[in-house]
Design a protein around this motif. Structure first.
Motif, PDB file in Angstrom:
ATOM      1  N   LEU A   8       1.010  -1.030  -0.011  1.00 21.49           N
ATOM      2  CA  LEU A   8       0.120   0.031   0.359  1.00 21.49           C
ATOM      3  C   LEU A   8       1.055   1.421  -0.461  1.00 21.49           C
ATOM      4  CD1 LEU A   8      -2.595  -0.758   2.048  1.00 21.49           C
ATOM      5  CD2 LEU A   8      -2.760  -1.497  -0.033  1.00 21.49           C
ATOM      6  N   LYS A  17       1.361   4.987  -3.266  1.00 19.88           N
ATOM      7  CA  LYS A  17      -0.491   4.568  -4.155  1.00 19.88           C
ATOM      8  C   LYS A  17      -0.756   5.220  -4.422  1.00 19.88           C
ATOM      9  CE  LYS A  17      -0.040  -0.058  -4.930  1.00 19.88           C
ATOM     10  NZ  LYS A  17       0.340  -0.702  -6.158  1.00 19.88           N
ATOM     11  N   ASN A  18      -0.147   6.486  -3.565  1.00 20.43           N
ATOM     12  CA  ASN A  18      -0.556   8.418  -3.583  1.00 20.43           C
ATOM     13  C   ASN A  18      -2.062   8.243  -3.093  1.00 20.43           C
ATOM     14  OD1 ASN A  18      -0.086  10.760  -4.436  1.00 20.43           O
ATOM     15  ND2 ASN A  18      -1.148  10.842  -5.787  1.00 20.43           N
ATOM     16  N   LEU A  19      -2.159   7.799  -2.009  1.00 14.13           N
ATOM     17  CA  LEU A  19      -3.382   7.417  -1.448  1.00 14.13           C
ATOM     18  C   LEU A  19      -3.129   7.769   0.645  1.00 14.13           C
ATOM     19  CD1 LEU A  19      -6.104   4.898  -2.264  1.00 14.13           C
ATOM     20  CD2 LEU A  19      -6.205   7.308  -2.484  1.00 14.13           C
ATOM     21  N   PRO A  20      -3.985   8.266   0.968  1.00 13.72           N
ATOM     22  CA  PRO A  20      -3.213   8.272   2.682  1.00 13.72           C
ATOM     23  C   PRO A  20      -3.324   6.220   2.454  1.00 13.72           C
ATOM     24  CG  PRO A  20      -5.689   9.665   2.418  1.00 13.72           C
ATOM     25  CD  PRO A  20      -5.072   8.684   0.676  1.00 13.72           C
ATOM     26  N   PRO A  21      -2.926   6.445   3.964  1.00 14.40           N
ATOM     27  CA  PRO A  21      -2.273   5.229   4.434  1.00 14.40           C
ATOM     28  C   PRO A  21      -3.745   4.508   4.875  1.00 14.40           C
ATOM     29  CG  PRO A  21      -0.909   6.726   5.882  1.00 14.40           C
ATOM     30  CD  PRO A  21      -1.324   7.371   4.595  1.00 14.40           C
ATOM     31  N   VAL A  22      -3.551   3.473   4.753  1.00 15.83           N
ATOM     32  CA  VAL A  22      -4.722   2.618   5.433  1.00 15.83           C
ATOM     33  C   VAL A  22      -3.709   1.661   6.277  1.00 15.83           C
ATOM     34  CG1 VAL A  22      -6.133   0.243   4.821  1.00 15.83           C
ATOM     35  CG2 VAL A  22      -6.301   2.524   3.095  1.00 15.83           C
ATOM     36  N   PHE A  23      -3.868   0.545   8.010  1.00 18.75           N
ATOM     37  CA  PHE A  23      -3.302   0.856   8.399  1.00 18.75           C
ATOM     38  C   PHE A  23      -4.080  -0.971   8.924  1.00 18.75           C
ATOM     39  CE2 PHE A  23      -2.644   5.347   9.599  1.00 18.75           C
ATOM     40  CZ  PHE A  23      -1.459   5.355   9.647  1.00 18.75           C
ATOM     41  N   LYS A  70       4.055  12.130  -7.130  1.00 21.36           N
ATOM     42  CA  LYS A  70       3.273  12.112  -6.219  1.00 21.36           C
ATOM     43  C   LYS A  70       4.012  11.929  -4.232  1.00 21.36           C
ATOM     44  CE  LYS A  70       1.466   8.684  -8.978  1.00 21.36           C
ATOM     45  NZ  LYS A  70       1.480   6.881  -8.686  1.00 21.36           N
ATOM     46  N   LYS A  74       3.332  15.417  -3.302  1.00 19.02           N
ATOM     47  CA  LYS A  74       1.487  15.240  -2.807  1.00 19.02           C
ATOM     48  C   LYS A  74       1.430  15.399  -1.658  1.00 19.02           C
ATOM     49  CE  LYS A  74      -0.310  15.677  -7.176  1.00 19.02           C
ATOM     50  NZ  LYS A  74      -1.285  15.016  -8.668  1.00 19.02           N
ATOM     51  N   ARG A  97      -0.697  16.040   1.750  1.00 20.74           N
ATOM     52  CA  ARG A  97      -1.812  15.423   1.925  1.00 20.74           C
ATOM     53  C   ARG A  97      -0.820  15.871   3.513  1.00 20.74           C
ATOM     54  NH1 ARG A  97      -2.699  11.419  -1.037  1.00 20.74           N
ATOM     55  NH2 ARG A  97      -1.059  10.304   0.336  1.00 20.74           N
ATOM     56  N   LYS A 133      -1.466  19.262   5.807  1.00 24.67           N
ATOM     57  CA  LYS A 133      -2.741  20.095   5.803  1.00 24.67           C
ATOM     58  C   LYS A 133      -3.159  18.768   6.328  1.00 24.67           C
ATOM     59  CE  LYS A 133      -3.679  21.052   1.895  1.00 24.67           C
ATOM     60  NZ  LYS A 133      -4.508  21.114   0.601  1.00 24.67           N
ATOM     61  N   THR A 134      -3.627  17.217   6.965  1.00 25.08           N
ATOM     62  CA  THR A 134      -4.205  16.580   7.258  1.00 25.08           C
ATOM     63  C   THR A 134      -3.610  15.900   8.932  1.00 25.08           C
ATOM     64  OG1 THR A 134      -3.286  14.521   6.146  1.00 25.08           O
ATOM     65  CG2 THR A 134      -5.204  15.499   5.458  1.00 25.08           C
ATOM     66  N   PHE A 158      -8.514  13.554  -2.341  1.00 28.58           N
ATOM     67  CA  PHE A 158      -7.030  13.403  -1.480  1.00 28.58           C
ATOM     68  C   PHE A 158      -6.125  14.475  -1.701  1.00 28.58           C
ATOM     69  CE2 PHE A 158      -9.278   9.320  -1.247  1.00 28.58           C
ATOM     70  CZ  PHE A 158      -9.625   8.589  -0.086  1.00 28.58           C
ATOM     71  N   SER A 188      -6.809   9.847   5.695  1.00 27.27           N
ATOM     72  CA  SER A 188      -7.072   8.130   5.940  1.00 27.27           C
ATOM     73  C   SER A 188      -7.713   7.833   6.668  1.00 27.27           C
ATOM     74  CB  SER A 188      -6.128   7.550   7.109  1.00 27.27           C
ATOM     75  OG  SER A 188      -4.574   7.643   6.206  1.00 27.27           O
ATOM     76  N   GLU A 215      -4.318   5.816  -6.304  1.00 29.21           N
ATOM     77  CA  GLU A 215      -5.484   6.894  -6.268  1.00 29.21           C
ATOM     78  C   GLU A 215      -6.266   6.281  -8.188  1.00 29.21           C
ATOM     79  OE1 GLU A 215      -3.020   9.672  -8.423  1.00 29.21           O
ATOM     80  OE2 GLU A 215      -4.049  10.971  -7.107  1.00 29.21           O
TER      81      GLU A 215
END
Lengths: 327, 80
Positions: free
Chosen positions: A138, A141-147, A302, A305, A309, A312-313, B27, B34, B59
């Motif tokens: 994971l 993948k340019n998405l926030p992490p999923v744990f 990537k 970015k 993110r 920001k988050t 995102f 998350s 993505e």
């Protein structure tokens, strides 16, 4: 003019000057701004608290510092040994405050284990170990992490499951009792001695939000808060932090199974992250950064970015209480 | 389907539903984090019966409302 981006760009140019500047500001802040006579530091045996202690010793003298070891049931036994070596090397008085009883009182372990068992019912907290990780597949993948929660059973076998939202939140909230209990204990000693609490987060922890609000993020000063991890290591070597501490892989020392900071949060080696963060923060373009990092421009974009993110988050964590309400 | 997804995102992030479009990168723009992604996975499961595999967390499938709707559509047609 901006310096050309290279792998040496964040190397400390004049280490003596950096150390002296940090120490003189630390002294000024604690004595003149906070009006406190010394400092209390939570020593974990990790690189950040070790360098913080080394710098504080230079600033205040060892006689005006107190190191506090704050182990609990899940702490690595090595942490204590390293913390003792460190404080003895710098001549700082150290005491131990085991916070397991306080954590039992908060039902920290019970609340955490209940959530783990809802995801992996076979988990037996008495015999098995657990940790939270971001699975390799994971990453980037340019998405926030999923744990995921990983349980290491007593027989050595492992099981890993993605954490649903409620269970993830409960595990993190329960585990955060650890950092917040440590903060309470540090403030007890600081107030009893009229000292300041000297926090140990480095630049990445502060800026990417890898700290617990009012936990390890609760301190009066953070002298290494502007240093990249590789710079922390440079100072560690220069100030003579014991080699075993320098050689140790940074872990969170939070869950019963050992968990590196890279697998839990950062998702890349420190050497790369420091440079990439510096490049992003200082407005270097992906085309300037990519060749030095041996990455494609697309990969650097990537990563930039992702940094944006993350910053920001995690704003919420750095925000003090909002009190500008109308009267 | 897109409207339902947009409504979910707007509701869970306290965002005006008109403040982002179908192709807004939710995102990248910091609308979702998350927690948002985890909530979205739950929502897709309960609303559309879609079970998301870890390998699908990319993505290309989750970056925008449009991509999520396409992903759900593909999964639903595969299931039927």
């Amino acid at each position: 003019m901006k310096e050309k981006f290279s792998r040496d760009i964040i190397k400390l140019k004049d280490i003596d000057k950096t150390i002296n500047d940090i120490c003189s500001k630390l002294k000024q802040d604690v004595h003149q701004v906070l009006k406190r006579r010394g400092g209390v530091i939570g020593v974990s045996g990790g690189i950040d608290s070790s360098v913080t202690l080394a710098l504080a010793t230079k600033a205040f003298g060892s006689e005006n510092l107190l190191g506090v070891m704050l182990p609990e049931k899940d702490s690595s036994p090595d942490s204590k040994e390293f913390a003792q070596k460190l404080t003895s090397k710098f001549g700082v008085k150290v005491i131990e405050e085991n916070i397991s009883g306080a954590l039992d009182g908060f039902k920290c372990y019970q609340r955490r284990d209940e959530a783990v068992k809802r995801v992996i019912p076979e988990f037996n907290p008495l015999t098995d170990k657990m940790k939270i990780v971001i699975p390799e597949e994971l990453i980037r993948k340019n998405l926030p992490p999923v744990f995921h929660v990983t349980v290491i059973f007593a027989d050595g076998s492992q099981k890993s499951e993605r954490l649903p939202m409620n269970e993830y939140l409960q595990i993190v909230a329960a585990s955060n009792f650890k950092q917040r209990s440590r903060m309470s204990m540090l403030y007890y000693h600081a107030e009893a001695l009229h000292y300041a609490v000297i926090g140990t987060p480095n630049k990445h922890e502060v800026e990417q939000g890898f700290f617990v609000k009012y936990g390890d993020g609760g301190a009066d000063v953070m002298p290494i808060g502007n240093l990249f991890k590789t710079q922390v290591y440079e100072i560690a070597r220069y100030l003579g932090v014991p080699q075993e501490i320098i050689d140790r892989t940074p872990t969170t020392d939070t869950y019963s199974a050992e968990q590196t900071q890279e697998e839990f949060f950062y998702q890349m080696p420190f050497e790369d992250m420091d440079l990439l963060w510096y490049g992003w923060e200082n407005g270097y373009t992906a085309s300037e950064v990519a060749p030095a990092m041996n990455l494609s421009e697309e990969a650097v974009i990537k990563i930039f970015k992702n940094f944006e993110r993350k910053k920001k988050t995690t704003d919420y964590l750095r925000r003090p209480p909002i009190h500008d309400y109308p009267c | 389907m897109k409207d339902k997804i947009k409504e979910f995102i707007a509701e869970t992030t306290f965002t005006d539903v008109n403040s982002f479009n179908d192709d807004t990168m939710i995102f990248d723009e910091g609308i979702f984090d998350s927690m948002g992604l985890l909530g979205l996975i739950n929502f897709l499961e309960s609303e559309f019966g879609i079970v998301t595999d870890d390998t699908e967390l990319q993505e290309e499938n989750f970056g925008s409302v449009e991509r999520i709707a396409d992903f759900v559509g593909r999964k639903m047609s595969l299931a039927s």
